[in-house]
Design a protein around this motif. Sequence first.
Motif, PDB file in Angstrom:
ATOM      1  N   ARG A  73       0.834  -1.210   0.000  1.00 17.87           N
ATOM      2  CA  ARG A  73       0.000   0.000   0.000  1.00 17.87           C
ATOM      3  C   ARG A  73       0.868   1.260   0.000  1.00 17.87           C
ATOM      4  NH1 ARG A  73      -3.233  -3.123   3.146  1.00 17.87           N
ATOM      5  NH2 ARG A  73      -2.385  -2.343   5.110  1.00 17.87           N
ATOM      6  N   GLU A  74       1.939   1.251   0.782  1.00 21.59           N
ATOM      7  CA  GLU A  74       2.859   2.396   0.797  1.00 21.59           C
ATOM      8  C   GLU A  74       3.438   2.634  -0.589  1.00 21.59           C
ATOM      9  OE1 GLU A  74       5.897   1.732   3.707  1.00 21.59           O
ATOM     10  OE2 GLU A  74       4.496   1.777   5.375  1.00 21.59           O
ATOM     11  N   PHE A  75       3.807   1.563  -1.240  1.00 25.91           N
ATOM     12  CA  PHE A  75       4.384   1.651  -2.587  1.00 25.91           C
ATOM     13  C   PHE A  75       3.359   2.214  -3.573  1.00 25.91           C
ATOM     14  CE2 PHE A  75       5.735  -0.374  -6.630  1.00 25.91           C
ATOM     15  CZ  PHE A  75       7.013   0.145  -6.704  1.00 25.91           C
ATOM     16  N   GLU A  76       2.129   1.743  -3.478  1.00 28.64           N
ATOM     17  CA  GLU A  76       1.068   2.248  -4.353  1.00 28.64           C
ATOM     18  C   GLU A  76       0.776   3.719  -4.058  1.00 28.64           C
ATOM     19  OE1 GLU A  76      -2.242  -0.415  -3.866  1.00 28.64           O
ATOM     20  OE2 GLU A  76      -1.126  -2.079  -4.730  1.00 28.64           O
ATOM     21  N   ASP A  77       0.818   4.100  -2.775  1.00 24.38           N
ATOM     22  CA  ASP A  77       0.591   5.501  -2.419  1.00 24.38           C
ATOM     23  C   ASP A  77       1.654   6.416  -3.006  1.00 24.38           C
ATOM     24  OD1 ASP A  77      -1.652   4.767  -1.016  1.00 24.38           O
ATOM     25  OD2 ASP A  77      -0.682   4.877   0.970  1.00 24.38           O
ATOM     26  N   GLU A  78       2.868   5.913  -3.175  1.00 25.29           N
ATOM     27  CA  GLU A  78       3.953   6.678  -3.778  1.00 25.29           C
ATOM     28  C   GLU A  78       3.909   6.599  -5.304  1.00 25.29           C
ATOM     29  OE1 GLU A  78       6.085   8.758  -2.405  1.00 25.29           O
ATOM     30  OE2 GLU A  78       5.178   8.372  -0.467  1.00 25.29           O
TER      31      GLU A  78
END
Length: 163
Positions: free
Chosen positions: A154-159
């Motif tokens: 999710r963090e990666f997708e948010d970035e």
Amino acid sequence: QPGDDPGQDQHEAIAAGVDDAGLAQHVELLRRPFDRLLAVGGALGALLRWCLGEAFPDGPGFPWTTFGINVSGSLVLAALPAIAAVRRSQLLAVGLGTGVLGGFTTLSTCSEQTRTLLVDGRTALAAAYLLGTLAACLVAVAVAHRWSSPLEQREFEDEEGNE
């Protein structure tokens, strides 16, 4: 020569349907760090792919080099969320993901090689190559996906590293 006369380049852009505001917007976009990073990353990925193709050219049979490029690129792309530095930096995520790995992997070459195998009457090999590439890439992504937690993904997708 293009670029020798900035006024001529502007007139050509306007003739192509890009007005002064549109031209200014395109120039401004190229100044953003993401755009430069994407351009450099894409060039590096494409250069790496070309070097591998030169060092290990595909012969008349199964296109192993392109197959390896697409599977390894899929694996590394799917593994990016497992790397903390990539999750913390949108520039790094976009530069490595969309840039380097986007330039490295190649659906177009895979498609052309499949078409060539079909034209040569090697239907079974073409099918094996096309379906094998898809299956191997999906397995590589599934394996790499397990290396990162749902929170990291999710963090990666948010970035926007998955773009």
